[in-house]
Design a protein around this motif. Structure first.
Motif, PDB file in Angstrom:
ATOM      1  N   GLY A  82       4.946  35.111  45.612  1.00  0.00           N
ATOM      2  CA  GLY A  82       4.004  35.373  46.703  1.00  0.00           C
ATOM      3  C   GLY A  82       4.431  36.636  47.430  1.00  0.00           C
ATOM      4  O   GLY A  82       5.428  37.272  47.065  1.00  0.00           O
ATOM      5  N   LEU A  83       3.680  36.994  48.465  1.00  0.00           N
ATOM      6  CA  LEU A  83       3.936  38.262  49.157  1.00  0.00           C
ATOM      7  C   LEU A  83       5.345  38.269  49.766  1.00  0.00           C
ATOM      8  O   LEU A  83       5.710  37.352  50.486  1.00  0.00           O
ATOM      9  CB  LEU A  83       2.890  38.471  50.250  1.00  0.00           C
ATOM     10  CG  LEU A  83       1.439  38.482  49.748  1.00  0.00           C
ATOM     11  CD1 LEU A  83       0.461  38.676  50.902  1.00  0.00           C
ATOM     12  CD2 LEU A  83       1.225  39.556  48.682  1.00  0.00           C
ATOM     13  N   GLY A  84       6.097  39.300  49.470  1.00  0.00           N
ATOM     14  CA  GLY A  84       7.472  39.410  49.979  1.00  0.00           C
ATOM     15  C   GLY A  84       8.446  38.525  49.205  1.00  0.00           C
ATOM     16  O   GLY A  84       9.605  38.867  49.038  1.00  0.00           O
ATOM     17  N   LYS A  85       7.974  37.384  48.731  1.00  0.00           N
ATOM     18  CA  LYS A  85       8.844  36.436  48.042  1.00  0.00           C
ATOM     19  C   LYS A  85       8.947  36.760  46.549  1.00  0.00           C
ATOM     20  O   LYS A  85       9.999  36.573  45.931  1.00  0.00           O
ATOM     21  CB  LYS A  85       8.290  35.020  48.188  1.00  0.00           C
ATOM     22  CG  LYS A  85       8.364  34.475  49.597  1.00  0.00           C
ATOM     23  CD  LYS A  85       7.461  33.264  49.706  1.00  0.00           C
ATOM     24  CE  LYS A  85       7.664  32.490  50.976  1.00  0.00           C
ATOM     25  NZ  LYS A  85       8.659  31.423  50.862  1.00  0.00           N
ATOM     26  N   GLY A  86       7.828  37.225  45.965  1.00  0.00           N
ATOM     27  CA  GLY A  86       7.849  37.588  44.545  1.00  0.00           C
ATOM     28  C   GLY A  86       8.878  38.686  44.293  1.00  0.00           C
ATOM     29  O   GLY A  86       9.569  38.695  43.266  1.00  0.00           O
ATOM     30  N   GLN A  87       8.995  39.614  45.251  1.00  0.00           N
ATOM     31  CA  GLN A  87       9.989  40.685  45.109  1.00  0.00           C
ATOM     32  C   GLN A  87      11.396  40.087  45.080  1.00  0.00           C
ATOM     33  O   GLN A  87      12.263  40.539  44.328  1.00  0.00           O
ATOM     34  CB  GLN A  87       9.884  41.680  46.293  1.00  0.00           C
ATOM     35  CG  GLN A  87       8.665  42.577  46.267  1.00  0.00           C
ATOM     36  CD  GLN A  87       7.466  41.996  47.029  1.00  0.00           C
ATOM     37  OE1 GLN A  87       7.268  40.796  47.061  1.00  0.00           O
ATOM     38  NE2 GLN A  87       6.659  42.856  47.605  1.00  0.00           N
ATOM     39  N   ILE A  88      11.619  39.068  45.914  1.00  0.00           N
ATOM     40  CA  ILE A  88      12.955  38.440  45.940  1.00  0.00           C
ATOM     41  C   ILE A  88      13.270  37.810  44.583  1.00  0.00           C
ATOM     42  O   ILE A  88      14.384  37.919  44.072  1.00  0.00           O
ATOM     43  CB  ILE A  88      13.035  37.364  47.056  1.00  0.00           C
ATOM     44  CG1 ILE A  88      12.969  38.034  48.418  1.00  0.00           C
ATOM     45  CG2 ILE A  88      14.291  36.531  46.921  1.00  0.00           C
ATOM     46  CD1 ILE A  88      13.157  37.074  49.584  1.00  0.00           C
ATOM     47  N   VAL A  89      12.264  37.163  43.979  1.00  0.00           N
ATOM     48  CA  VAL A  89      12.518  36.514  42.682  1.00  0.00           C
ATOM     49  C   VAL A  89      12.889  37.569  41.635  1.00  0.00           C
ATOM     50  O   VAL A  89      13.810  37.370  40.828  1.00  0.00           O
ATOM     51  CB  VAL A  89      11.279  35.715  42.213  1.00  0.00           C
ATOM     52  CG1 VAL A  89      11.581  34.997  40.903  1.00  0.00           C
ATOM     53  CG2 VAL A  89      10.854  34.711  43.274  1.00  0.00           C
ATOM     54  N   ARG A  90      12.208  38.726  41.681  1.00  0.00           N
ATOM     55  CA  ARG A  90      12.531  39.795  40.729  1.00  0.00           C
ATOM     56  C   ARG A  90      13.958  40.297  40.983  1.00  0.00           C
ATOM     57  O   ARG A  90      14.688  40.627  40.062  1.00  0.00           O
ATOM     58  CB  ARG A  90      11.539  40.956  40.879  1.00  0.00           C
ATOM     59  CG  ARG A  90      10.094  40.558  40.618  1.00  0.00           C
ATOM     60  CD  ARG A  90       9.753  40.547  39.159  1.00  0.00           C
ATOM     61  NE  ARG A  90       9.406  41.873  38.686  1.00  0.00           N
ATOM     62  CZ  ARG A  90       9.244  42.192  37.406  1.00  0.00           C
ATOM     63  NH1 ARG A  90       9.430  41.276  36.467  1.00  0.00           N
ATOM     64  NH2 ARG A  90       8.912  43.406  37.046  1.00  0.00           N
TER      65      ARG A  90
END
Ligand SMILES: Cc1cc2nc3c(=O)[nH]c(=O)nc-3n(C[C@H](O)[C@H](O)[C@H](O)COP(=O)(O)OP(=O)(O)OC[C@H]3O[C@@H](n4cnc5c(N)ncnc54)[C@H](O)[C@@H]3O)c2cc1C
Length: 643
Positions: free
Chosen positions: A76-84
């Motif tokens: 999700g927004l902001g969170k998808g980047q963390i997963v990457r």
């Protein structure tokens, strides 16, 4: 005893013998103990073990490792980047999401590259099973089922240190480093209307003893709450009356390691969208005094950005309807997660208002919504390694630090796990800065403020969004991970290879001229409506053949690098400008009381939060540029630069 429980005999594991003598610790069972098998616990365990530490994970229920307490969705927004980023650092969340995802969507595709973010709906059961497999397959890890009822202390010369945990059955697990990742379980109370029960998650209990010991350490605690919506039986719901929302036609995986040719691995299914009605709002408004938040029975603060349905109705009385996403919890289950109506109203009121929603008129409840209230540790007491500054050997990660969300928890787990192992091995800490990663932004935010509501990541929290994109997490972080040992040499080779391919493709675009404008292909690509593929159509056939073979990831990287070049350069220059201030260290013994002219608020907050650098001080709310200038002056005086 479960099948996962082990004898705690290090000799059973190839990796099992603690690598270092470490501080003399009799009865030591591990280098690093991880309490909790949630999302923070899983990444903490894996990261510490990747660095060669022998890790024991102890958790209430070994069958619930990686349990998704709430929404079965990752990213999700902001969170998808963390997963990457977790993936680029060798963590498991992205791979598990890819393996178990039943709907993938890239969000914000109509907006700029800086804010695009991947999200997936996962099969909850497959997710938990994959997380458990990841933990059990990691060399050097043992999984123990049990509840930690207290901390073990050692009165060392330098003060009280934590040397492990005591379990409810009396066993003692000793290790030089302990990481608490106990989520919402500290002194947890669940509320549904007037009914209350102790426990951090439905069907589970609360960690009372541990809360007491955390308090005895003199740590400042706070109280927060979060909520979850009802789960309904799919067979009683009319999905035909709702809008279907399919996933992307060509979904992208989270993990850089996932084989795109075989992706997605699971059957893909749609979600559905429906809306509340004026009747729904009437029932909720008439009964809102029975929600524990409104009756005053809950003292903890909930997330403003993820409000309960009763909050939405009271805060936005003019809104005619609110969106509801009806999401499947898995492929082989009839459980539907009703996203958007998190509630702690009494069960009969939940049933009455849900029946007023189109498609849910005859819905059968499998579980009612509830709110959970819990203690968290004020994270300003942590250092940037997520170790407690005042208690050597104790690290904290996840919701215990006042955050919310699997991704935030997983990211903190990775940072705490890596640093706990490095600390035991007497190696330099692993710290990511704000311009390097969302994880750096999150840890920095946490240690300089005390959240007044559960902290979640948003892309707006990052000041260098164009540098911290979801597409370039590997280019930012794999080398950093390899330096410390979080990823292996093959991963390093892969990123070197990718950089070479990006550079070669870019050179070819620069050298090739498009006719009839006689402009380079790079110049054409800079145009707002141009894309890598459209520019290729203008290239001579031999260039087209060479660039046609380039992978999708490389195309995307070249396109974004070229299109956003000016902005990216500007952000890099800003990072460099601030780097000097950022790294200007503030000695721990600096006495703010003697600095004349500081505002009262700045003096109080600087003394309490003790930022390590001027950069960290600059981000404390209430510390003004004039205060920073005075602190900078004091530092120069101390360094002897000014008499
Ligand atoms: C009801 C509810 C609703 C939520 N709603 C949302 C939401 O809407 N949006 C959102 O982003 N997030 C939501 N969350 C939060 C999300 O689930 C968490 O942020 C995330 O799971 C935190 O991960 P964690 O690893 O910190 O903790 P958890 O996933 O909670 O894991 C904690 C682990 O510690 C174990 N444990 C606890 N105490 C002990 C002990 N003493 N001994 C041994 N083991 C112990 C537990 O068994 C568990 O395995 C919700 C959580 C709950 C419970």
């Amino acid at each position: 005893m479960t099948s996962h429980e082990t004898s705690l005999d290090p000799a059973r594991h190839a990796h099992g013998t603690p690598r270092l003598d470490g501080p003399g610790l009799s009865g030591r069972v591990a280098d690093v103990l991880v309490v909790g098998g949630g999302h923070a616990g899983v990444e903490a365990t894996l990261a510490a073990a990747r660095l060669g530490a022998h890790v024991v994970m102890v958790t209430f229920d070994a069958d619930k490792v990686g349990e998704m307490s709430c929404n079965p969705a990752i990213g999700g927004l902001g969170k998808g980047q963390i997963v990457r980023e977790i993936d680029a650092l060798g963590g498991a969340m992205g791979r598990i999401a890819d393996e178990t995802g039943i709907q993938f969507r890239m969000l914000n595709t109509a907006k700029g590259a800086a804010v695009r973010a991947p999200r997936c709906q996962s099969d909850r059961h497959l997710y938990r099973a994959a997380a458990t497999r990841a933990v059990l397959a990691q060399p050097g890890v043992e999984l123990v089922e049990g509840g930690a009822s207290g901390l073990l202390f050692d009165d060392a010369d330098d003060g009280l240190r934590v040397v492990g945990v005591r379990l409810e059955d009396g066993r003692e697990l000793r290790a030089p480093a302990t990481i608490l990742t106990t989520g919402t379980f500290l002194r947890a109370v669940m509320h549904t209307g007037e009914a209350q029960a102790t426990g951090g998650r439905i069907g589970e209990r609360s960690a009372e003893g541990l809360s007491g010991d955390v308090e005895r350490l003199g740590l400042r605690l706070g109280r927060l709450k979060t909520g979850t919506p009802p789960r309904l039986d799919k067979r009683s719901v009319d999905l035909g009356a709702m809008e279907a929302q399919p996933g992307d036609a060509h979904p992208s995986p989270f993990s850089y390691l996932t084989d795109r040719a075989r992706f997605p691995l699971q059957r893909q299914v749609p979600c559905h969208i429906t809306y509340t009605t004026p009747k729904t709002h009437g029932i909720i408004a008439d009964n809102v005094h029975r929600a524990p938040m409104y009756s005053g029975r809950i003292e903890g603060v909930g997330p403003r950005y993820c409000p309960s349905i009763e909050d939405k109705i009271m805060r936005f009385p003019d809104r005619e309807r609110h969106q509801i996403f009806v999401e499947p919890e898995g492929l082989e289950t009839d459980v539907l997660y009703i996203n958007g109506i998190s509630t702690s109203l009494p069960a009969e009121i939940q049933e009455a208002f849900v029946a007023t929603v189109p498609g849910l008129e005859n819905a059968r409840f499998l579980r009612h919504g509830y709110a959970v209230e819990y203690d968290f540790v004020q994270p300003s007491q942590l250092s940037d390694t997520l170790a407690l500054r005042s208690v050597p050997g104790l690290f904290l990660a996840g919701q215990i630090n006042g955050t919310s969300g699997y991704e935030e928890a997983g990211g903190q787990g990775l940072i705490a796990g890596a640093n706990a192992a490095l600390w035991v091995q007497d190696r330099a800490p692993f710290v990511l800065r704000r311009h390097e990663a969302y994880l750096g932004v999150m840890v920095d935010d946490l240690i300089i403020t005390n959240p007044s509501e559960p902290y979640r990541m948003f892309s707006s929290r990052a000041e260098y969004r164009l540098l911290l994109r979801q597409d370039n997490a590997d280019r930012r972080l794999v080398r950093r991970a390899a330096e410390v040992g979080l990823v292996d040499a093959a991963r390093l080779d892969a990123i070197d290879e990718k950089e070479r391919a990006i550079a070669a493709a870019r050179r070819l675009l620069e050298r090739t001229r498009a006719q009839p404008e006689n402009k380079s292909l790079v110049d054409l690509l800079r145009r707002p409506d141009a894309s890598f593929d459209r520019v290729l159509e203008r290239a001579p056939s031999e260039t087209r053949a060479a660039l046609g073979a380039v992978s999708g990831e490389v195309r995307e990287a070249v396109e974004i690098d070229v299109k956003y070049e000016g902005y990216i350069e500007r952000q890099r220059a800003e990072v460099e400008r601030l780097a000097r201030q950022e790294t200007s260290e503030i000695p721990a013994d600096l006495d703010y009381a003697v600095i004349e002219g500081l505002s009262t608020e700045a003096r109080e907050k600087l003394a309490r939060l003790a930022p390590r650098t001027l950069g960290a001080a600059s981000r404390i709310e209430g510390v003004r540029p004039s205060d920073l200038a005075l602190v900078g002056l004091e530092l120069r005086k101390r360094a002897g630069a000014i008499g």
